[in-house]
Design an enzyme around this catalytic site. Sequence first.
Site, short mmCIF file in Angstrom:
data_model
loop_
_atom_site.label_atom_id
_atom_site.label_comp_id
_atom_site.label_asym_id
_atom_site.label_seq_id
_atom_site.Cartn_x
_atom_site.Cartn_y
_atom_site.Cartn_z
CG ASP A 115 -2.53 3.95 -7.43
OD1 ASP A 115 -1.33 3.92 -7.07
OD2 ASP A 115 -3.27 4.93 -7.23
CG ASP A 133 1.22 4.45 -3.28
OD1 ASP A 133 1.83 5.52 -3.42
OD2 ASP A 133 0.23 4.13 -3.96
#
Length: 161
Positions: A115, A133
Site C-alpha cells: 500500500d 483497492d
Amino acid sequence: MLKWLWLSLAIVVVDQATKWAAEAWLVLHQPVPVLPSFNLFLAYNTGAAFSFLAGAGGWQRWFFLLLAGGISVALVVWLKRLQVHETRLAVALALVLGGALGNLIDRAFYGHVIDFIDLYLGDWHWPAFNVADIGISCGAVLLALDSFMPKGAGREAARKD
C-alpha cells in the site's frame, strides 16, 4: 462480455507498476507529502481491508490467496455469462477482478499487499491503500448502482427498433 478483461489487465498493470515505483522510491512508514490531505506512504498489509487479520500468524496469507483466487474465477465465469447489453455490470466486475488479481499477485510473491496512498484529514488517516483497492472500490460502487437500476429498460427500446 470477456472483452472487458482488458480493463482488468489495465488495473493489474497500473497497480503493479505503481507498487514497484513505491517500493523503489519510498521508505517504509516515511510519509512523503504530495498535496494537503494526501501523502505517499509505503506500508505492507498482511491482512485484508483495514488490516483485518494482519496479526494472525501467517495462515491468513494462504486463506486470502485462496479466497482471491476463487473470487477471481467466479468473476470471470460471471463476466462470461453476461449479456451484451449488461455493460455497466461488466465494467464493475472487470474492475473488481483487476483489483483482486493485483492484490493476489502481492500476496503470492511477497506475502503481503503493498500500500502507498495515504489520505487524511487533520490527524485522522484513512488506512493506506493502492490502485488495486481503488479498482475494487469503484467496481463495488458500480455493482451497487447496477443493483438499483431498472432491468430491461434498454432492451425493450432496442427490441422496438
